[in-house]
Structure formats: C-alpha cells, structure tokens
Design an enzyme around this catalytic site. Structure first.
Site, PDB file in Angstrom:
ATOM      1  N   VAL A   1       0.803  -1.231   0.000  1.00  0.00           N
ATOM      2  CA  VAL A   1       0.000   0.000   0.000  1.00  0.00           C
ATOM      3  C   VAL A   1       0.836   1.281   0.000  1.00  0.00           C
ATOM      4  O   VAL A   1       0.563   2.211  -0.762  1.00  0.00           O
ATOM      5  CB  VAL A   1      -1.027  -0.042   1.159  1.00  0.00           C
ATOM      6  CG1 VAL A   1      -0.355  -0.319   2.481  1.00  0.00           C
ATOM      7  CG2 VAL A   1      -1.811   1.243   1.249  1.00  0.00           C
TER       8      VAL A   1
ATOM      9  N   ASN B   1       8.185  -4.884  -7.934  1.00  0.00           N
ATOM     10  CA  ASN B   1       7.879  -5.574  -6.677  1.00  0.00           C
ATOM     11  C   ASN B   1       8.399  -6.993  -6.786  1.00  0.00           C
ATOM     12  O   ASN B   1       8.429  -7.567  -7.874  1.00  0.00           O
ATOM     13  CB  ASN B   1       6.359  -5.579  -6.450  1.00  0.00           C
ATOM     14  CG  ASN B   1       6.006  -6.032  -5.054  1.00  0.00           C
ATOM     15  OD1 ASN B   1       6.226  -5.312  -4.085  1.00  0.00           O
ATOM     16  ND2 ASN B   1       5.480  -7.240  -4.935  1.00  0.00           N
TER      17      ASN B   1
ATOM     18  N   ASN C   1       9.912   2.011   7.870  1.00  0.00           N
ATOM     19  CA  ASN C   1      10.116   2.425   9.271  1.00  0.00           C
ATOM     20  C   ASN C   1      11.327   1.725   9.868  1.00  0.00           C
ATOM     21  O   ASN C   1      11.217   0.934  10.798  1.00  0.00           O
ATOM     22  CB  ASN C   1       8.882   2.098  10.108  1.00  0.00           C
ATOM     23  CG  ASN C   1       7.909   3.258  10.147  1.00  0.00           C
ATOM     24  OD1 ASN C   1       8.303   4.421   9.970  1.00  0.00           O
ATOM     25  ND2 ASN C   1       6.652   2.952  10.366  1.00  0.00           N
TER      26      ASN C   1
ATOM     27  N   SER D   1       5.606   9.852   6.962  1.00  0.00           N
ATOM     28  CA  SER D   1       4.454   9.758   7.848  1.00  0.00           C
ATOM     29  C   SER D   1       3.194  10.206   7.133  1.00  0.00           C
ATOM     30  O   SER D   1       3.227  11.037   6.230  1.00  0.00           O
ATOM     31  CB  SER D   1       4.639  10.633   9.094  1.00  0.00           C
ATOM     32  OG  SER D   1       3.476  10.536   9.908  1.00  0.00           O
ATOM     33  N   GLY D   2       2.081   9.617   7.568  1.00  0.00           N
ATOM     34  CA  GLY D   2       0.807  10.023   7.000  1.00  0.00           C
ATOM     35  C   GLY D   2      -0.034   8.836   6.591  1.00  0.00           C
ATOM     36  O   GLY D   2      -1.165   8.991   6.139  1.00  0.00           O
ATOM     37  N   GLY D   3       0.527   7.622   6.758  1.00  0.00           N
ATOM     38  CA  GLY D   3      -0.246   6.426   6.420  1.00  0.00           C
ATOM     39  C   GLY D   3      -0.517   6.345   4.930  1.00  0.00           C
ATOM     40  O   GLY D   3       0.107   7.051   4.132  1.00  0.00           O
TER      41      GLY D   3
ATOM     42  N   LYS E   1      11.771  10.455  12.624  1.00  0.00           N
ATOM     43  CA  LYS E   1      10.502   9.759  12.371  1.00  0.00           C
ATOM     44  C   LYS E   1      10.135   8.898  13.583  1.00  0.00           C
ATOM     45  O   LYS E   1       8.977   8.818  13.984  1.00  0.00           O
ATOM     46  CB  LYS E   1      10.599   8.901  11.104  1.00  0.00           C
ATOM     47  CG  LYS E   1       9.400   7.978  10.869  1.00  0.00           C
ATOM     48  CD  LYS E   1       8.139   8.760  10.652  1.00  0.00           C
ATOM     49  CE  LYS E   1       6.829   8.019  10.464  1.00  0.00           C
ATOM     50  NZ  LYS E   1       6.687   6.623  10.469  1.00  0.00           N
TER      51      LYS E   1
ATOM     52  N   HIS F   1       8.876  11.223  16.193  1.00  0.00           N
ATOM     53  CA  HIS F   1       7.532  11.621  15.758  1.00  0.00           C
ATOM     54  C   HIS F   1       6.512  10.587  16.229  1.00  0.00           C
ATOM     55  O   HIS F   1       5.477  10.923  16.807  1.00  0.00           O
ATOM     56  CB  HIS F   1       7.490  11.763  14.234  1.00  0.00           C
ATOM     57  CG  HIS F   1       6.100  11.796  13.655  1.00  0.00           C
ATOM     58  ND1 HIS F   1       5.326  10.653  13.525  1.00  0.00           N
ATOM     59  CD2 HIS F   1       5.330  12.812  13.212  1.00  0.00           C
ATOM     60  CE1 HIS F   1       4.149  10.985  13.017  1.00  0.00           C
ATOM     61  NE2 HIS F   1       4.131  12.289  12.824  1.00  0.00           N
TER      62      HIS F   1
ATOM     63  N   GLU G   1       3.495  10.848  18.910  1.00  0.00           N
ATOM     64  CA  GLU G   1       2.143  10.414  18.518  1.00  0.00           C
ATOM     65  C   GLU G   1       1.547   9.501  19.609  1.00  0.00           C
ATOM     66  O   GLU G   1       0.384   9.669  19.984  1.00  0.00           O
ATOM     67  CB  GLU G   1       2.280   9.691  17.174  1.00  0.00           C
ATOM     68  CG  GLU G   1       1.060   9.019  16.639  1.00  0.00           C
ATOM     69  CD  GLU G   1       1.428   8.220  15.365  1.00  0.00           C
ATOM     70  OE1 GLU G   1       2.119   8.752  14.473  1.00  0.00           O
ATOM     71  OE2 GLU G   1       1.015   7.048  15.281  1.00  0.00           O
TER      72      GLU G   1
ATOM     73  N   ARG H   1      -0.074   1.255  27.127  1.00  0.00           N
ATOM     74  CA  ARG H   1      -0.506   0.251  26.142  1.00  0.00           C
ATOM     75  C   ARG H   1      -0.164  -1.147  26.642  1.00  0.00           C
ATOM     76  O   ARG H   1      -0.946  -2.083  26.479  1.00  0.00           O
ATOM     77  CB  ARG H   1       0.174   0.504  24.791  1.00  0.00           C
ATOM     78  CG  ARG H   1      -0.350   1.735  24.089  1.00  0.00           C
ATOM     79  CD  ARG H   1       0.025   1.714  22.615  1.00  0.00           C
ATOM     80  NE  ARG H   1      -0.207   3.013  21.987  1.00  0.00           N
ATOM     81  CZ  ARG H   1      -0.102   3.237  20.676  1.00  0.00           C
ATOM     82  NH1 ARG H   1       0.250   2.261  19.873  1.00  0.00           N
ATOM     83  NH2 ARG H   1      -0.333   4.440  20.192  1.00  0.00           N
TER      84      ARG H   1
HETATM   85  P1  NBP Z   1       4.615  -3.964   4.243  1.00  0.00           P
HETATM   86  O1  NBP Z   1       5.358  -3.479   5.396  1.00  0.00           O
HETATM   87  O2  NBP Z   1       3.433  -4.827   4.463  1.00  0.00           O
HETATM   88  O3  NBP Z   1       5.651  -4.754   3.284  1.00  0.00           O
HETATM   89  C1  NBP Z   1       5.196  -5.444   2.143  1.00  0.00           C
HETATM   90  C2  NBP Z   1       6.192  -5.257   1.013  1.00  0.00           C
HETATM   91  O4  NBP Z   1       7.478  -5.752   1.381  1.00  0.00           O
HETATM   92  C3  NBP Z   1       5.768  -6.030  -0.226  1.00  0.00           C
HETATM   93  O5  NBP Z   1       6.067  -5.249  -1.355  1.00  0.00           O
HETATM   94  C4  NBP Z   1       6.648  -7.267  -0.151  1.00  0.00           C
HETATM   95  O6  NBP Z   1       6.863  -7.875  -1.374  1.00  0.00           O
HETATM   96  C5  NBP Z   1       7.920  -6.652   0.349  1.00  0.00           C
HETATM   97  N1  NBP Z   1       8.895  -7.630   0.820  1.00  0.00           N
HETATM   98  C6  NBP Z   1       8.895  -8.402   1.927  1.00  0.00           C
HETATM   99 BR1  NBP Z   1       7.546  -8.471   3.153  1.00  0.00          BR
HETATM  100  N2  NBP Z   1       9.985  -9.175   2.052  1.00  0.00           N
HETATM  101  C7  NBP Z   1      10.726  -8.886   0.973  1.00  0.00           C
HETATM  102  C8  NBP Z   1      11.970  -9.370   0.504  1.00  0.00           C
HETATM  103  N3  NBP Z   1      12.687 -10.260   1.208  1.00  0.00           N
HETATM  104  N4  NBP Z   1      12.443  -8.881  -0.664  1.00  0.00           N
HETATM  105  C9  NBP Z   1      11.740  -7.983  -1.358  1.00  0.00           C
HETATM  106  N5  NBP Z   1      10.547  -7.475  -0.973  1.00  0.00           N
HETATM  107  C10 NBP Z   1      10.038  -7.933   0.178  1.00  0.00           C
HETATM  108  O7  NBP Z   1       4.185  -2.748   3.285  1.00  0.00           O
HETATM  109  P2  NBP Z   1       3.585  -1.305   3.665  1.00  0.00           P
HETATM  110  O8  NBP Z   1       2.523  -1.382   4.697  1.00  0.00           O
HETATM  111  O9  NBP Z   1       3.284  -0.678   2.367  1.00  0.00           O
HETATM  112  O10 NBP Z   1       4.824  -0.534   4.328  1.00  0.00           O
HETATM  113  C11 NBP Z   1       6.070  -0.364   3.660  1.00  0.00           C
HETATM  114  C12 NBP Z   1       7.027   0.308   4.609  1.00  0.00           C
HETATM  115  O11 NBP Z   1       6.526   1.604   4.940  1.00  0.00           O
HETATM  116  C13 NBP Z   1       7.219  -0.421   5.927  1.00  0.00           C
HETATM  117  O12 NBP Z   1       8.549  -0.315   6.335  1.00  0.00           O
HETATM  118  C14 NBP Z   1       6.328   0.344   6.887  1.00  0.00           C
HETATM  119  O13 NBP Z   1       6.773   0.240   8.229  1.00  0.00           O
HETATM  120  C15 NBP Z   1       6.462   1.749   6.352  1.00  0.00           C
HETATM  121  N6  NBP Z   1       5.359   2.657   6.676  1.00  0.00           N
HETATM  122  C16 NBP Z   1       4.079   2.220   6.655  1.00  0.00           C
HETATM  123  C17 NBP Z   1       3.039   3.085   6.937  1.00  0.00           C
HETATM  124  C18 NBP Z   1       1.624   2.603   6.886  1.00  0.00           C
HETATM  125  O14 NBP Z   1       0.724   3.388   7.255  1.00  0.00           O
HETATM  126  N7  NBP Z   1       1.356   1.376   6.438  1.00  0.00           N
HETATM  127  C19 NBP Z   1       3.316   4.417   7.219  1.00  0.00           C
HETATM  128  C20 NBP Z   1       4.620   4.850   7.208  1.00  0.00           C
HETATM  129  C21 NBP Z   1       5.640   3.953   6.933  1.00  0.00           C
HETATM  130  P3  NBP Z   1       5.863  -9.062  -1.860  1.00  0.00           P
HETATM  131  O15 NBP Z   1       4.676  -8.378  -2.423  1.00  0.00           O
HETATM  132  O16 NBP Z   1       6.652  -9.774  -2.909  1.00  0.00           O
HETATM  133  O17 NBP Z   1       5.560  -9.910  -0.674  1.00  0.00           O
END
Ligand code: NBP
Length: 475
Positions: free
Chosen positions: A12, A32, A102, A128-130, A182, A185, A189, A287
């Site tokens: 996402v 990907n 993160n 940040s911002g989801g 971050k 931050h 939060e 928590r």
């Molecule tokens: P996820 O944290 O759920 O990660 C899924 C992604 O990681 C998929 O593209 C997956 O590929 C890939 N991946 C994994 Br798992 N293992 C891998 C590997 N060994 N080699 C290559 N790719 C791999 O995704 P997200 O929720 O979009 O978050 C992405 C990052 O952003 C995270 O670090 C998260 O902490 C950070 N973040 C998230 C938010 C939020 O609101 N969700 C906000 C701010 C920051 P695949 O599709 O092939 O399995």
C-alpha cells in the site's frame, strides 16, 4: 524515456507513493518482488500517469535516468537488507537508494556506512501520514548526504503535503537523522494519543458523558488551540455507532492497545541518551498495561476509592480537562524535541528543530496548529532550553496550571488512571522546583556505596564516613 525515480515494494505505501509521483508528472519505474502487485498497480492506476512496469531488478535499474533514484518501500528489518543486497550490486557511484520504511535509525547508520564505501548514497527517509498521506501528500523526513538531497529533494518536496505553500519535507541531516526524527515523531504520537484517551476517560467516568456527547466536546476543542488531526479523528471515532449491536463503537472494541514498536524504540533510545521522555514512556507502558489480560484479570478485584466519590462539576470540569490536556501535550512535545536535540548532538546531525516543526504541520499523524507555535519558539533569536520556557508555552502552562492540578487530583479521587496527565505535571513541577529530593538520593548512594556527592557551598567531591565517625572527607 527514462524514469526519474523508481519505486520497489508496491504494497500500500509503495504503490501510493508511486501514484503520487506519477500524478505529479514524473515518470516512475515500478517493481515488486512478486510481479502480481506490479501488474495490479498498472491495471488499476496505470492511467494516472507515466509508469514503467519492470519485472526484474535489472530491468528496473536500466529504466532509470542517472544518477538513479531508487525508493525502497518494503517491510522494515530483514526484507530491507535483502532488497539492498539485491539492488546495490546493480547501482553505480552517485546513485541513491532511499529507504522509506520504518527502519531503526541504527540500522540506517549501518546501511549508510556500508553503501558509502561503494559510493552509493543511502538515504534513510521517514515517511508519515499512512496510506492516505502517501497518496495525497505525506510529511517526508529524509536523512543521508546533502548531495543526495540536492538530487532528491525537489521530487520529494513535490509530492509532500503543503502548509501555507511550504512543503512538509526538508533535509533532516546525515545518515540516520531522518529515521531518528521519524521514530520520535511516532513516540510523540503515542503520547498525544494517550493524553487524548485520558481526557476522554476522565470526562466519561467523571461526568458520565456518553461517547456521542464526547464526540461533540472533541469537535468543539478541534476549533481551538488543540486543533489537530488526532483530536479530529477522536471525534469521528467517538461518534461511530456499531452496526451489529447499535452500541457506541468505542464500547464494542477490546480495550487492549497494540503497538508495532516505534514508541518502544523511542523510549529505549531516550534511556540511552538520558533524556526524560516520561510522556512517551507512560504512553508505551499504558498500552502494555492494557494488553496484559492476565495481570488485569488478577487485579480486577482490588478496591477503588470508597463510594461515594464527590465527582467533579459539569461544565467547569470539561474546560479543566481541556486545559490539562493542552498543558500535558506541551510537556510531551517539549520532551520529544529535547530527545531530538540530544540525538542530534550525540550523532553530530545538526537537526534544526524549527524546520522539523515546520514539516510536521501537515501530512503526518501529529499535524496540528500547535506545531506552528513550536516553529515560532525555535525561530526566536535565542533557542529555548526547553519549549516549556518559550514565552507562548510558558504563558499557556501558567494559564492551565490550576485546571491541570484539579484534573490530576480528580483522577486520583475518582480512581481513573491518568499516567500521562500526572507524569506531565510531575515533570513540570520537577523542572521548576527550587530544590529536588535528589539531594537525599545522593546521601543514600553515598551511605551504601560511597558514591560521593557534591555540596551546594563548595567545589569538590565529598564522602561521609557513614560506618565510622560520620565526619566528611574530601576526595
Ligand atoms: P509492508 O510493510 O506490508 O511490506 C510489504 C512489502 O514488502 C511487499 O512489497 C513485499 O513484497 C515486500 N517484501 C517483503 Br515483506 N519481504 C521482501 C523481501 N525479502 N524482498 C523484497 N521485498 C520484500 O508494506 P507497507 O505497509 O506498504 O509498508 C512499507 C514500509 O513503509 C514499511 O517499512 C512500513 O513500516 C512503512 N510505513 C508504513 C506506513 C503505513 O501506514 N502502512 C506508514 C509509514 C511507513 P511481496 O509483495 O513480494 O511480498
């Protein structure tokens, strides 16, 4: 045409950042690990801009203009290392590998040092911002070299949130600085959310107000100095009614708060740096308490205050709680900014706290009118030693003081846990104290461990011969 930037990791966050870039007119290469996500992105959103879909890392790297900009958006931890291992050999000196996940800033420091040896700029970048922020404008906190920011900054500023036309993105500082801020931050939060939850609990238990009534209170508060995203969504959550039961949503949700770890990291690092972030620590611990079902079950029968408790009085108490919330929030943010300054000094980052407050005004979860006041405080000719003494905040605390004390007293009387409110007040009182009981602690330490002490009236280090004739020796 070659792509200006590439995004690998299209869950996402990655998909939405890629779309944001494309919607701003940039050609974006997308990749990907599993190709299905790439194909889904192109099928559903390919019409939004110019994407170059790539099946392999080699294809992806070849699709990028030089120096290459590669944004990695995968799960933090081992997946990030796996991606770096796969991509780094394909990159050339001058290329940029940006980790928008993160990551822990110590991992970022390690990765940056390793890639620097190969001439590749590794940029640990807080986002940040989801999901929604990623698509419509996040707050972006890039670390890494100044050289890499020159090549990346314009693109990132383009897709960041804007407040008064100012992008919520700035170069934070070298290596792990972006991921460090971050992390803090997220810690702030946690503290903010805990304080809001305590305000809700005190009003609900103290005045017997319903969630719907409280939604109105928070919506009202959102029009004043507390105006913020978190207050706004609090009103929305409290207004929600569960479709299945017709009960308030907040009453059908299990009262066990979960956490992913950035709050805990903030506190762990604060302990190492010796910065008292009591507001964030209380929020993380609250928590943990909520989540410990066994402990709570075992303690459920313990007595509370003897009935009847003289409850707080109506309207006045609502305003008291609002002021206590604002004062406690000032303390929590002041502590978070102290941690950023301590981290910056420890690692030599020269983080500008005012610039940080500026980019947190929009896009991120803690976005608030309040951040403008912090920006102003740090814009003063002389940097305040703590935000608590900056004129605007000192005045706000003075104004809130009586309410704050009444609310903490009421919480104790009612038996409603308010660790955020009470620890914030304790911190305020400790900082302003003429004398602290730390003198007694020094005496105890000297008694059992000959740890020595200093005196108020003379230079030097002293020890009392506690097990002897109790005379004082210098040494
Ligand atoms: P996820 O944290 O759920 O990660 C899924 C992604 O990681 C998929 O593209 C997956 O590929 C890939 N991946 C994994 Br798992 N293992 C891998 C590997 N060994 N080699 C290559 N790719 C791999 O995704 P997200 O929720 O979009 O978050 C992405 C990052 O952003 C995270 O670090 C998260 O902490 C950070 N973040 C998230 C938010 C939020 O609101 N969700 C906000 C701010 C920051 P695949 O599709 O092939 O399995």
């Amino acid at each position: 045409t070659l792509a200006r930037i590439g995004v690998t990791g299209l869950a996402v966050m990655g998909a939405n950042l890629a779309r944001n870039l494309a919607r701003h007119g940039h050609v974006v290469a997308v990749h990907n690990r599993s190709g299905s996500r790439t194909r889904a992105l192109i099928e559903e959103h390919g019409h939004e801009g110019a994407f170059v879909a790539c099946e392999t890392p080699e294809e992806f790297v070849a699709a990028l203009e030089r120096p290459r900009r590669v944004l990695v958006m995968v799960k933090a931890g081992a997946p990030t290392d796996a991606v770096i291992e796969r991509f780094a050999p394909l990159l050339e000196p001058g290329d940029m590998l940006v980790d928008g996940g993160n990551a822990h800033f110590l991992d970022t420091r390690r990765r940056e040092a390793a890639l620097r040896e190969r001439g590749v700029h590794f940029v640990g970048c807080g986002v940040s911002g989801g999901e929604e922020g990623a698509l419509l404008g996040p707050s972006i906190m890039p670390g890494g070299s100044a050289e890499s920011y020159a090549a990346l900054g314009p693109l990132l500023e383009d897709i960041a949130a804007k407040v008064d036309g100012v992008p919520c993105c700035t170069h934070i500082g070298p290596d792990g600085a972006g991921h460090f801020v971050k992390m803090v931050h997220n810690g702030i939060e946690y503290a903010d959310m805990q304080l809001i939850a305590e305000a809700y609990d005190l009003l609900r238990q103290g005045l017997g107000m319903s969630p719907a009534e409280l939604a109105g209170v928070f919506a009202e508060w959102n029009r004043g100095e507390l105006s913020s995203y978190l207050i706004e969504i609090t009103a929305e959550v409290l207004r929600q009614v569960d479709a299945a039961t017709g009960r308030p949503f907040v009453d059908v949700v299990a009262d066990r708060a979960e956490q992913k770890g950035t709050g805990r990291w903030t506190v762990q690092i604060a302990l190492d740096l010796g910065v008292p972030v009591s507001g964030i620590a209380e929020a993380v611990f609250a928590r943990s308490v909520s989540g410990d079902a066994g402990l709570r079950e075992a303690a459920r029968g313990l007595p509370g205050p003897p009935a009847p408790v003289a409850g707080p009085a109506g309207e006045g108490f609502v305003e008291d709680v609002r002021r206590a919330l604002y004062a406690s929030k000032i303390v929590a943010y002041a502590q978070g900014f102290d941690q950023i300054r301590a981290g910056s000094a420890e690692y030599g980052w020269a983080v500008d706290p005012g610039a940080l407050a500026t980019i947190w005004r929009g896009g991120c979860i803690i976005r608030a009118v309040f951040l403008d006041r912090i920006r102003e405080a740090y814009a003063a000719a002389e940097q305040p030693a703590t935000l608590l003494v900056a004129p605007y905040f000192a005045e706000a605390l003075a104004l809130a003081q009586r309410s704050w004390r009444r609310v903490v007293a009421a919480a104790a009387e009612l038996g409603v846990p308010a660790p955020g409110f009470s620890s914030a007040l304790a911190y305020y009182d400790a900082l302003r104290a003429e004398r602290l009981p730390a003198a007694l602690i020094q005496g105890q330490r000297d008694f059992f461990g000959a740890h020595t002490y200093r005196r108020v009236d003379r230079e030097g280090v002293f020890h009392t011969l506690w097990s002897g004739d109790r005379t004082e020796v210098e040494g």
